[in-house]
Scaffold this active site. Structure first.
Site, mmCIF file in Angstrom:
data_model
loop_
_atom_site.group_PDB
_atom_site.id
_atom_site.type_symbol
_atom_site.label_atom_id
_atom_site.label_comp_id
_atom_site.label_asym_id
_atom_site.label_seq_id
_atom_site.Cartn_x
_atom_site.Cartn_y
_atom_site.Cartn_z
ATOM 1 N N GLY A 45 78.522 51.999 28.086
ATOM 2 C CA GLY A 45 77.759 50.355 28.349
ATOM 3 C C GLY A 45 79.728 50.059 27.781
ATOM 4 C CG HIS A 46 80.956 51.551 24.510
ATOM 5 N ND1 HIS A 46 80.554 52.505 24.078
ATOM 6 C CD2 HIS A 46 81.114 50.579 23.369
ATOM 7 C CE1 HIS A 46 79.318 52.444 22.719
ATOM 8 N NE2 HIS A 46 80.246 51.154 22.383
HETATM 9 P P1 AMP Z 1 78.957 49.442 19.289
HETATM 10 O O1 AMP Z 1 79.893 50.316 20.035
HETATM 11 O O2 AMP Z 1 77.963 49.301 19.729
HETATM 12 O O3 AMP Z 1 78.928 48.000 18.431
HETATM 13 O O4 AMP Z 1 79.001 47.892 20.917
HETATM 14 C C1 AMP Z 1 80.729 47.502 21.456
HETATM 15 C C2 AMP Z 1 80.366 46.957 21.980
HETATM 16 O O5 AMP Z 1 79.799 47.464 23.870
HETATM 17 C C3 AMP Z 1 79.303 46.202 21.908
HETATM 18 O O6 AMP Z 1 79.443 44.479 22.629
HETATM 19 C C4 AMP Z 1 78.113 45.939 22.363
HETATM 20 O O7 AMP Z 1 76.923 44.388 23.014
HETATM 21 C C5 AMP Z 1 78.483 46.180 23.618
HETATM 22 N N1 AMP Z 1 77.674 47.746 24.386
HETATM 23 C C6 AMP Z 1 76.972 48.789 24.124
HETATM 24 N N2 AMP Z 1 75.801 49.410 24.593
HETATM 25 C C7 AMP Z 1 76.247 48.710 25.813
HETATM 26 C C8 AMP Z 1 75.857 48.366 26.728
HETATM 27 N N3 AMP Z 1 74.461 49.396 27.000
HETATM 28 N N4 AMP Z 1 75.731 47.296 27.802
HETATM 29 C C9 AMP Z 1 75.944 46.237 27.659
HETATM 30 N N5 AMP Z 1 77.213 46.719 26.435
HETATM 31 C C10 AMP Z 1 76.494 47.753 25.673
#
Ligand code: AMP
Length: 290
Positions: A45-46
């Site tokens: 996702g990242h």
């Molecule tokens: P986090 O590290 O969980 O705070 O996420 C950092 C960024 O990655 C945020 O903008 C999340 O929305 C995005 N993100 C996390 N998981 C996904 C995913 N499965 N698909 C798309 N974006 C993601």
């Protein structure tokens, strides 16, 4: 181009002053900055966010990794949140990140945090109702990152749809000079939305967790039947899985106001599987339900 920056190489800054100086030097030579804020434990996702940011013309691909204590409640997983920095550096190199900001808690909050950003009414709904103070923590750290780095673009995932919506409101209401770009949810082949928290799940819980995306897909499939049909179909799928403890299943408008009777809407779900809290959402095109 500047003494601090060699294009194409990964530069890691932990210090706020270093990060600010490099960002300022890049701006001075006309480069734009595309920022991908994260909490690390980087997954596909990242990577999708990084690829979107990399395609923006004339930009330096910049990421941040900071597990932000302010957005975790007292009984949440701040201490056990995964922090695999070496692997994360590998992902950043792989995705051709050129600038990586990894500040310490002490540098970000040297005096704790007295002044924070109030997310307004939407910050107390949906996720905010189950995680009091969460969005004040998120918006505060995002505002700080915007002030330190002053990016031209910032890229966020639709996986955290309410967060993305609130960040757009933050930028609009507090006049941050940055363009916010949303990226669709990245999923495993079985539909489970990718998340750093999926690492907490054992095999049975991992199987049960797929129910969230399956329920959303079931709802979206019957969208021509209208809101009630969508919610009932999604709910029926969730009800079949005893390991899933539902926090909410809601249909809203694209801005997270009330759902329209027809047209584009968002179906959002949050549930606990064991001690792991999972969220997901999907676009739904509603018809009149006649
Ligand atoms: P986090 O590290 O969980 O705070 O996420 C950092 C960024 O990655 C945020 O903008 C999340 O929305 C995005 N993100 C996390 N998981 C996904 C995913 N499965 N698909 C798309 N974006 C993601």
């Amino acid at each position: 181009m500047t003494p601090r920056f060699t294009p194409g190489q990964l530069h890691v800054h932990s210090g706020l002053d270093d990060m600010m100086a490099t960002a300022r030097a890049l701006r001075a030579v006309g480069r734009k900055i595309a920022l991908v804020p994260t909490m690390g434990a980087l997954h596909d996702g990242h990577r999708q966010l990084m690829r979107t940011a990399r395609r923006l013309p004339g930009t330096v691909l910049t990421a941040s990794i900071f597990v932000n204590p302010l957005q975790f409640g007292p009984n949440e997983d701040f201490d056990r949140y995964p922090r695999p920095l070496e692997e994360d550096l590998g992902v950043c190199r792989d995705e051709r990140v050129e600038l990586l900001f990894t500040p310490s808690r002490e540098d970000m909050y040297p005096t704790g945090s007295e002044v924070t950003v109030d997310p307004g009414p939407l910050g107390r709904e949906l996720e905010g109702a189950f995680r009091p103070g969460h969005f004040a923590g998120v918006l505060t750290v995002v505002a700080k990152l915007f002030n330190i780095i002053r990016p031209d673009y910032a890229v966020f995932g639709e996986k955290d749809y309410q967060q993305l919506t609130l960040i757009k409101k933050l930028v609009r209401d507090l006049n941050h000079d940055v363009k916010i770009i949303g990226v669709p949810v990245a999923r495993d082949t079985d539909g489970l939305a990718r998340s750093s928290r999926n690492a907490y799940l054992d095999d049975d819980q991992r199987t049960a967790a797929v129910t969230l995306s399956a329920a959303l897909a079931a709802g979206a499939r019957v969208s021509a039947g209208g809101a009630e049909v969508v919610l009932e179909s999604a709910r029926a799928v969730l009800d079949k899985e005893p390991l899933v403890e539902l926090d909410y299943l809601e249909l809203r408008g694209t801005d997270l106001g009330p759902a329209p009777s027809r047209g584009e809407a968002r179906l959002l779900v949050a549930a606990r599987v064991g001690s792991t809290r999972l969220i997901d959402n999907i676009q739904v095109i509603l018809d009149e339900g006649e």
